[in-house]
Design a protein around this motif. Sequence first.
Motif, short mmCIF file in Angstrom:
data_model
loop_
_atom_site.label_atom_id
_atom_site.label_comp_id
_atom_site.label_asym_id
_atom_site.label_seq_id
_atom_site.Cartn_x
_atom_site.Cartn_y
_atom_site.Cartn_z
N PHE A 1 0.71 -1.35 -0.18
CA PHE A 1 -0.05 -0.05 0.05
C PHE A 1 0.94 1.26 0.05
O PHE A 1 1.84 1.20 0.92
N GLY A 2 0.55 2.07 -0.83
CA GLY A 2 1.15 3.51 -0.84
C GLY A 2 1.03 4.32 0.25
O GLY A 2 0.22 3.88 1.23
N ASP A 3 1.70 5.46 0.82
CA ASP A 3 1.89 6.07 1.90
C ASP A 3 0.38 6.53 2.06
O ASP A 3 -0.06 6.76 3.42
N LYS A 4 -0.31 6.86 1.15
CA LYS A 4 -1.57 7.23 1.35
C LYS A 4 -2.67 6.40 1.99
O LYS A 4 -3.87 6.55 2.43
N LEU A 5 -2.05 4.89 1.93
CA LEU A 5 -3.08 4.23 2.22
C LEU A 5 -2.65 3.22 3.54
O LEU A 5 -2.80 2.21 3.70
N LYS A 6 -2.00 3.99 4.45
CA LYS A 6 -1.17 3.66 5.77
C LYS A 6 -2.46 2.67 6.53
O LYS A 6 -1.88 1.70 6.95
N ALA A 7 -3.24 3.45 6.64
CA ALA A 7 -4.35 2.92 7.52
C ALA A 7 -4.88 1.47 6.97
O ALA A 7 -5.07 0.49 7.78
N GLN A 8 -4.90 1.44 5.74
CA GLN A 8 -5.54 0.25 5.12
C GLN A 8 -4.41 -0.80 5.50
O GLN A 8 -4.63 -2.05 5.64
N ARG A 9 -2.93 -0.75 5.29
CA ARG A 9 -2.07 -1.49 5.66
C ARG A 9 -2.03 -1.96 7.15
O ARG A 9 -1.93 -3.18 7.40
N GLU A 10 -2.15 -0.82 7.81
CA GLU A 10 -2.24 -1.32 9.25
C GLU A 10 -3.27 -2.37 9.77
O GLU A 10 -3.22 -3.22 10.26
N ARG A 11 -4.54 -2.13 8.93
CA ARG A 11 -5.64 -2.83 9.47
C ARG A 11 -5.49 -4.42 8.82
O ARG A 11 -5.89 -5.42 9.40
N LEU A 12 -5.03 -4.57 7.48
CA LEU A 12 -4.49 -5.80 7.21
C LEU A 12 -3.58 -6.57 7.96
O LEU A 12 -3.46 -7.81 8.17
N HIS A 13 -2.46 -5.66 8.63
CA HIS A 13 -1.59 -6.46 9.21
C HIS A 13 -2.18 -7.04 10.53
O HIS A 13 -1.60 -8.30 10.93
N VAL A 14 -3.31 -6.64 11.20
CA VAL A 14 -3.78 -7.18 12.16
C VAL A 14 -4.32 -8.74 11.84
O VAL A 14 -4.43 -9.35 12.70
N LYS A 15 -4.80 -8.77 10.70
CA LYS A 15 -5.46 -10.03 10.36
C LYS A 15 -4.34 -10.73 9.29
O LYS A 15 -4.99 -11.89 8.83
N ALA A 16 -3.32 -10.42 9.03
CA ALA A 16 -2.41 -11.13 8.19
C ALA A 16 -2.44 -12.55 8.34
O ALA A 16 -2.23 -13.45 7.39
N ASN A 17 -2.49 -13.18 9.28
CA ASN A 17 -2.17 -14.73 9.81
C ASN A 17 -3.72 -15.43 9.41
O ASN A 17 -3.54 -16.55 9.85
N ASP A 18 -4.56 -14.73 9.31
CA ASP A 18 -6.00 -15.28 8.98
C ASP A 18 -5.71 -16.24 7.75
O ASP A 18 -4.89 -16.06 6.80
N ARG A 19 -6.65 -17.21 7.31
CA ARG A 19 -6.84 -17.95 6.02
C ARG A 19 -7.37 -17.24 4.93
O ARG A 19 -8.60 -17.10 5.11
N PHE A 20 -6.77 -17.07 3.98
CA PHE A 20 -7.47 -16.44 2.86
C PHE A 20 -7.15 -17.63 1.48
O PHE A 20 -6.40 -18.55 1.48
N SER A 21 -7.79 -16.98 0.49
CA SER A 21 -7.50 -17.99 -0.79
C SER A 21 -7.90 -17.05 -1.89
O SER A 21 -8.44 -15.81 -1.89
N GLN A 22 -7.78 -17.51 -3.23
CA GLN A 22 -8.02 -16.96 -4.37
C GLN A 22 -9.53 -16.61 -4.46
O GLN A 22 -9.76 -15.97 -5.37
N ASP A 23 -10.35 -17.27 -3.93
CA ASP A 23 -11.53 -16.90 -3.72
C ASP A 23 -11.82 -15.46 -3.26
O ASP A 23 -13.05 -14.92 -3.74
N ASN A 24 -10.98 -14.88 -2.52
CA ASN A 24 -11.15 -13.55 -2.16
C ASN A 24 -10.88 -12.50 -3.27
O ASN A 24 -11.21 -11.18 -3.05
N LEU A 25 -10.16 -12.88 -4.27
CA LEU A 25 -9.67 -11.64 -5.13
C LEU A 25 -10.76 -10.98 -5.82
O LEU A 25 -10.70 -9.91 -5.99
N PHE A 26 -12.05 -11.59 -6.58
CA PHE A 26 -13.02 -11.16 -7.17
C PHE A 26 -13.66 -9.73 -6.25
O PHE A 26 -13.51 -8.68 -6.56
N HIS A 27 -13.85 -9.93 -5.01
CA HIS A 27 -14.58 -9.23 -4.16
C HIS A 27 -13.47 -8.13 -3.69
O HIS A 27 -13.87 -6.87 -3.63
N THR A 28 -12.00 -8.36 -3.32
CA THR A 28 -11.20 -7.60 -2.97
C THR A 28 -11.05 -6.48 -4.06
O THR A 28 -10.79 -5.28 -3.70
N LEU A 29 -10.96 -6.93 -5.33
CA LEU A 29 -10.81 -5.87 -6.13
C LEU A 29 -11.98 -4.89 -6.59
O LEU A 29 -11.98 -3.77 -6.53
N LEU A 30 -13.13 -5.37 -6.37
CA LEU A 30 -14.33 -4.62 -6.15
C LEU A 30 -14.33 -3.65 -5.42
O LEU A 30 -14.65 -2.49 -5.27
#
Length: 520
Positions: free
Chosen positions: A473-502
């Motif tokens: 995430f660029g510097d303007k999205l530091k807050a988003q980066r920090e939020r993702l850090h909190v749940k970085a160890n959760d289980r994700f998959s390629q199923d998430n791409l469609f909704h993440t891009l939207l």
Amino acid sequence: MPLNLWASHSQRAILLLAFGIMALYNITFFSKLFHFAVSEHNYLIALSAPFILMLMLVCLLNFLLLLTHKMLFKVLIVTLIFAGALGSYFIDTFGTIIDANMYTNMMQTDSAEIFDLFTTKLFIYLGCAGLLSFWVLFKAHISFSFYTKEVGQKAVVAILSLLMITGLYMSLSKSYSAFFRNHHELKMYLNPAYPIASFAKFVYAKIQPKPTFMAIATDATRQNSEKKKLVVFILGETARARNFSLNGYDVPTNPLLGKRDDIVNLPNFASCGTATAISVPCMFSKFGRAEWSDNKAYNENVVDVLSRTGVRVIWRDNNSGGDKEIAKRMSDVIQYGGRDFDSVLLQDFQANIDKKYEDTFIVLHQEGSHGPTYFKRYPESFKKFTPTCDTQELDKCSQEQIVNTYNNTILYTDYIINETINLLKANEDKYETTLIYFSDHGESLGENGVYLHGLPYMIAPEDQKHVPAIFYFGDKLKAQRERLHVKANDRFSQDNLFHTLLGLFAVKTSEYKPNLDILR
């Protein structure tokens, strides 16, 4: 029926042919069967399985002999011999399972990828198949007149063969049913039966009418913001999570990304499939892995939705398998076909950014770590881990050489991702920038005798399904980066791409599921 029927020249030839197919083409099948049977003290299975398979082959060949014309019989047998030889080569050498999905992969691969699989060992297998075929066609004493003299003789031999198979099944069904239910993957190594059955399944699927093309997210809308978004998705190839030092691997394969504090690594990320032909169309679709089928590939995907709502889509493809028709309705697409190193994907990056200021989505599809010619995937300057395996004949290399060569491809991918991030940082004064990287599937590097990828998902090792995933995430999205850090160890998959891009592009549609958006 004469008592010496089974001692005739024809039956000796049939017995010899059946033994050859059983013993030469099923080495992997029997090695796995014996391992399971002996470890479970099931010696009945271990001792009887070769005899039962031999008898079944004899019966099958007799049926073909009785029910076909002389020339058709020989054509079928030669086809069986060559199909078995090819299947045996890939099964014994790479641990490959040849199912319907594998035929799909073969149909979508290019000539360079095919030639990478041509080895001396393959020609030895085909040469032996040629010699066996020559013997069947010109030397084997198979008499057709004996079997065609009377209809009654045909019926007697056919019924006798059927009764023998039925009797064996009934007498041993309790032991065999339980054993093969517990080890259902064994049937996938039965050669050439499983490859031939899979080919029939593949052909049947192909001749079915194609499903009607379906538009998705037709209610999608997006409100333009003053500050434009620049999102880059690096679609990796054949990278497995285990070999990323970001995930704790003790070899420094991520020396550049490991120094960055503006990325988030997701260590528990799963692929949709174990081959590009499955994973790529699946990850861009609205369907998850549980719902995915080949028919779903004919629907629109998230790239179509973004484009329709005004996002500029740029697709650069260096994968030898191409874009799997994901970008077929896009106009700004360049296919490099894996003929150069992945740095070619970045050569027009800034020029494209400068053309027009608008929300932009860029896909960079790598050749990545595609094997077995790992040594072709990186420049000489990235040959850090040695000794390497500089041939496609993996059986000529040690495990250390194969892993070193593969690790060099990961080292080069580390460089490609880092260079892309630097290009994004150079545009942060104008854009809100985000980078997503993950691989389409993983790879086996000889663990338990398995190489490459493409095994059926239910039996594939974790290394073929557990893939690396990284967000920047660029510097303007530091807050988003920090939020993702909190749940970085959760289980994700390629199923998430469609909704993440939207979600990234603030697209509103009934198809969007917030619970599948990684960044929510």
